[in-house]
Write a protein that holds these residues in place. Structure first.
Motif, PDB file in Angstrom:
ATOM      1  N   THR A  30      -6.923-108.571 -29.278  1.00 52.65           N
ATOM      2  CA  THR A  30      -6.711-108.121 -30.659  1.00 52.65           C
ATOM      3  C   THR A  30      -7.156-109.196 -31.650  1.00 52.65           C
ATOM      4  O   THR A  30      -7.643-108.873 -32.731  1.00 52.65           O
ATOM      5  CB  THR A  30      -5.241-107.715 -30.923  1.00 52.65           C
ATOM      6  OG1 THR A  30      -4.378-108.821 -30.675  1.00 52.65           O
ATOM      7  CG2 THR A  30      -4.833-106.520 -30.068  1.00 52.65           C
ATOM      8  N   THR A  70      -5.812-102.524 -25.369  1.00 49.92           N
ATOM      9  CA  THR A  70      -6.039-103.596 -26.344  1.00 49.92           C
ATOM     10  C   THR A  70      -6.530-103.040 -27.674  1.00 49.92           C
ATOM     11  O   THR A  70      -6.043-103.436 -28.741  1.00 49.92           O
ATOM     12  CB  THR A  70      -7.040-104.622 -25.777  1.00 49.92           C
ATOM     13  OG1 THR A  70      -6.508-105.157 -24.558  1.00 49.92           O
ATOM     14  CG2 THR A  70      -7.302-105.748 -26.751  1.00 49.92           C
ATOM     15  N   TRP A  74      -4.574-103.119 -31.313  1.00 50.11           N
ATOM     16  CA  TRP A  74      -5.209-103.596 -32.545  1.00 50.11           C
ATOM     17  C   TRP A  74      -5.080-102.553 -33.659  1.00 50.11           C
ATOM     18  O   TRP A  74      -4.758-102.879 -34.810  1.00 50.11           O
ATOM     19  CB  TRP A  74      -6.658-103.934 -32.232  1.00 50.11           C
ATOM     20  CG  TRP A  74      -7.543-104.232 -33.389  1.00 50.11           C
ATOM     21  CD1 TRP A  74      -7.430-105.256 -34.288  1.00 50.11           C
ATOM     22  CD2 TRP A  74      -8.726-103.514 -33.748  1.00 50.11           C
ATOM     23  NE1 TRP A  74      -8.475-105.213 -35.184  1.00 50.11           N
ATOM     24  CE2 TRP A  74      -9.286-104.155 -34.869  1.00 50.11           C
ATOM     25  CE3 TRP A  74      -9.373-102.409 -33.221  1.00 50.11           C
ATOM     26  CZ2 TRP A  74     -10.456-103.719 -35.477  1.00 50.11           C
ATOM     27  CZ3 TRP A  74     -10.547-101.976 -33.818  1.00 50.11           C
ATOM     28  CH2 TRP A  74     -11.070-102.625 -34.944  1.00 50.11           C
TER      29      TRP A  74
END
Length: 194
Positions: A30, A70, A74
């Motif tokens: 992120t 991931t 984010w």
């Protein structure tokens, strides 16, 4: 790159250490995605950034599961108001504005790239890696352009404003992505990991 060659731990890894490593990889990922957002050129209605490149690299290197997680983490950070998107944006507005289609397409692109990389579209085969990157970035552009066209009320305008201006840059990003995967593959071989 095969799944064994990605940065994901094998499924048999010891409980706590496995989850701790996975969480650390998500945080690093992120961070990379956020940094890529700040490498941008403001344009209206969609900025040019390195987000697509980073999204696809996360997918290729992390594998389809962890890469998708991931990218979703984010986007969750963005939805919670953290300034992690292009231009330092965050909050819910980007998820209903002109760039929302691209945001929703990012996890799809990461998952597809991870899936393809695990099946040989990786740094060991540069031409295939380039093709996979180009396919995934085109998918992201198409979804983003469709959303933009629906917002504007004209599919032709969605293409003209949200896809066409980015095609040449995305070919370049695909080449950069393939080259990065070749470097990653070469480095792993130099370290004796196969």
């Amino acid at each position: 790159m095969t799944q064994e060659a990605s940065v994901v731990l094998p499924h048999g890894a010891a409980g706590g250490a496995h989850w701790l490593r996975q969480a650390a990889l998500v945080l690093v990922g992120t961070g990379v995605l956020t940094a890529s957002s700040y490498i941008s050129i403001p344009m209206v209605p969609v900025p040019v950034s390195m987000q697509t490149f980073a999204v696809l690299m996360v997918g290729a290197l992390y594998g389809w599961r962890l890469g998708g997680i991931t990218v979703l983490a984010w986007l969750l950070e963005a939805a919670l108001g953290m300034p992690v998107l292009a231009g330092g944006k965050g909050g819910l507005a980007p998820f209903v504005g002109p760039t929302a289609g691209y945001l929703f397409a990012f996890p799809v692109g990461a998952v597809l790239m991870g899936w393809l990389a695990a099946r040989g579209f990786d740094g060991a085969r540069p031409v295939r890696a380039f093709g996979a990157m180009l396919l995934c970035t085109t998918l992201i552009l198409a979804i983003g352009g469709l959303w933009l066209g629906a917002m504007i009320g004209a599919a032709k305008e969605g293409w003209a404003l949200g896809v066409a201006p980015f095609l040449i840059g995305d070919v370049g990003k695909s080449g950069l992505g393939a080259a990065s995967l070749v470097l990653w593959s070469t480095a792993r071989k130099a370290l004796g990991r196969r």
